[in-house]
Design a protein around this motif. Structure first.
Motif, mmCIF file in Angstrom:
data_model
loop_
_atom_site.group_PDB
_atom_site.id
_atom_site.type_symbol
_atom_site.label_atom_id
_atom_site.label_comp_id
_atom_site.label_asym_id
_atom_site.label_seq_id
_atom_site.Cartn_x
_atom_site.Cartn_y
_atom_site.Cartn_z
ATOM 1 N N LEU A 79 29.902 -1.460 -12.359
ATOM 2 C CA LEU A 79 29.164 -2.243 -13.349
ATOM 3 C C LEU A 79 28.053 -3.051 -12.684
ATOM 4 N N ALA A 80 28.352 -3.585 -11.495
ATOM 5 C CA ALA A 80 27.348 -4.369 -10.767
ATOM 6 C C ALA A 80 26.178 -3.490 -10.346
ATOM 7 N N LEU A 81 26.466 -2.283 -9.873
ATOM 8 C CA LEU A 81 25.395 -1.384 -9.444
ATOM 9 C C LEU A 81 24.441 -1.053 -10.588
ATOM 10 N N VAL A 82 24.992 -0.880 -11.768
ATOM 11 C CA VAL A 82 24.142 -0.614 -12.934
ATOM 12 C C VAL A 82 23.166 -1.774 -13.126
ATOM 13 N N GLN A 83 23.658 -2.987 -12.995
ATOM 14 C CA GLN A 83 22.776 -4.145 -13.190
ATOM 15 C C GLN A 83 21.826 -4.350 -12.007
ATOM 16 N N TRP A 84 22.257 -3.978 -10.798
ATOM 17 C CA TRP A 84 21.345 -4.071 -9.648
ATOM 18 C C TRP A 84 20.169 -3.114 -9.809
ATOM 19 N N PHE A 85 20.382 -2.011 -10.535
ATOM 20 C CA PHE A 85 19.300 -1.050 -10.750
ATOM 21 C C PHE A 85 18.164 -1.623 -11.587
ATOM 22 N N THR A 86 18.388 -2.749 -12.257
ATOM 23 C CA THR A 86 17.300 -3.366 -13.021
ATOM 24 C C THR A 86 16.178 -3.838 -12.103
ATOM 25 N N LEU A 87 16.469 -4.007 -10.821
ATOM 26 C CA LEU A 87 15.417 -4.407 -9.880
ATOM 27 C C LEU A 87 14.347 -3.335 -9.742
ATOM 28 N N PHE A 88 14.692 -2.077 -10.027
ATOM 29 C CA PHE A 88 13.696 -1.014 -9.980
ATOM 30 C C PHE A 88 12.676 -1.154 -11.105
ATOM 31 N N ILE A 89 13.071 -1.811 -12.177
ATOM 32 C CA ILE A 89 12.162 -2.015 -13.308
ATOM 33 C C ILE A 89 11.371 -3.311 -13.109
ATOM 34 N N ARG A 90 12.121 -4.408 -12.994
ATOM 35 C CA ARG A 90 11.526 -5.721 -12.814
ATOM 36 C C ARG A 90 12.650 -6.731 -12.629
ATOM 37 N N GLY A 91 12.431 -7.725 -11.834
ATOM 38 C CA GLY A 91 13.420 -8.775 -11.673
ATOM 39 C C GLY A 91 13.605 -9.528 -12.982
ATOM 40 N N SER A 92 14.832 -9.806 -13.322
ATOM 41 C CA SER A 92 15.106 -10.509 -14.574
ATOM 42 C C SER A 92 16.416 -11.280 -14.432
ATOM 43 N N ALA A 93 16.807 -11.916 -15.491
ATOM 44 C CA ALA A 93 18.051 -12.680 -15.504
ATOM 45 C C ALA A 93 19.279 -11.786 -15.381
ATOM 46 N N LEU A 94 19.119 -10.488 -15.569
ATOM 47 C CA LEU A 94 20.247 -9.566 -15.441
ATOM 48 C C LEU A 94 20.806 -9.542 -14.018
ATOM 49 N N ILE A 95 20.034 -10.015 -13.074
ATOM 50 C CA ILE A 95 20.507 -10.086 -11.690
ATOM 51 C C ILE A 95 21.685 -11.059 -11.581
ATOM 52 N N ALA A 96 21.714 -12.094 -12.412
ATOM 53 C CA ALA A 96 22.842 -13.029 -12.412
ATOM 54 C C ALA A 96 24.139 -12.296 -12.744
ATOM 55 N N ALA A 97 24.073 -11.393 -13.708
ATOM 56 C CA ALA A 97 25.251 -10.596 -14.052
ATOM 57 C C ALA A 97 25.649 -9.717 -12.878
ATOM 58 N N ALA A 98 24.661 -9.112 -12.217
ATOM 59 C CA ALA A 98 24.952 -8.255 -11.063
ATOM 60 C C ALA A 98 25.628 -9.044 -9.948
ATOM 61 N N VAL A 99 25.168 -10.260 -9.708
ATOM 62 C CA VAL A 99 25.748 -11.092 -8.639
ATOM 63 C C VAL A 99 27.204 -11.424 -8.959
ATOM 64 N N PHE A 100 27.483 -11.872 -10.166
ATOM 65 C CA PHE A 100 28.860 -12.245 -10.500
ATOM 66 C C PHE A 100 29.788 -11.035 -10.571
#
Length: 149
Positions: free
Chosen positions: A94-115
Motif C-alpha cells: 500500500l505504501a509503494l502505491v502511494q510512493w508512486f505519486t512522486l512520479f506525478i507530483r509531490g503532494s500530501a499523499l506522501i504523508a500516507a506513504a510515510v505512515f
C-alpha cells in the motif's frame, strides 16, 4: 489490559496496529484533500488512497468483521493478514502505491506513504523478533492479556 499497558509491552505488532489506525485517518484525510487537485493522476491516486484507508479499517479493527455486512470473499481476504509478515507485506504494498505519486507530483499523499511505511516496519520488526501477532484489545482484538491466559 488498558491501552497504556499494551503500549508498554514492547510488542511491535501493537505499535504497528496503532500506526495503522493513524494511517487510516491520514489516508482518508489526504485522499479527500488531494482529490480536489486539478491533476488527473493525483485524483486517481487519491481515490486509491481513500480505498486503502477503508480496507485498512477492516484489517485493523477486527470487531468490524463481525458487525458489518460484508461478503465472505472480502472477509476471507482480510483474514489473510492475521500474522506479522503478511501485514508487513500488505502495508509495504500500500505504501509503494502511494510512493508512486512522486512520479506525478509531490503532494500530501506522501504523508500516507510515510505512515504506511512505518506501520510496515513495525510489523516487520515484530516478525523478525519472533513476537506473536497481537491485536489490541481496545480495538476489539485478542489483546495481550487474553493471549497469556
Amino acid at each position: 489490559m488498558a491501552l497504556g499497558d499494551e503500549l508498554r509491552t514492547r510488542n511491535f505488532s501493537i505499535y504497528g496496529q496503532w500506526t495503522g489506525i493513524i494511517s487510516i485517518v491520514i489516508c482518508v484525510a489526504v485522499g479527500i484533500a488531494t482529490i480536489f487537485s486539478f491533476n488527473l493522476g493525483l485524483i486517481i491516486f487519491s481515490g486509491v488512497c481513500i480505498a486503502e484507508g477503508l480496507v485498512l479499517v477492516f484489517v485493523e479493527i477486527p470487531f468490524l468483521l463481525r458487525i458489518c455486512p460484508i461478503s465472505e470473499r472480502f472477509a476471507e481476504f482480510i483474514r489473510r493478514f492475521n500474522n506479522n509478515w503478511p501485514r508487513a507485506a500488505f502495508y509495504l504494498a500500500l505504501a509503494l502505491v502511494q510512493w508512486f505519486t512522486l512520479f506525478i507530483r509531490g503532494s500530501a499523499l506522501i504523508a500516507a506513504a510515510v505512515f504506511l511505511t512505518i506501520a510496515s516496519a513495525f510489523y516487520a520488526i515484530a516478525a523478525v523478533r519472533g513476537q506473536l501477532f497481537t491485536s489490541s484489545a481496545t480495538l476489539g482484538g485478542t489483546g495481550l492479556a487474553q493471549q497469556i491466559i
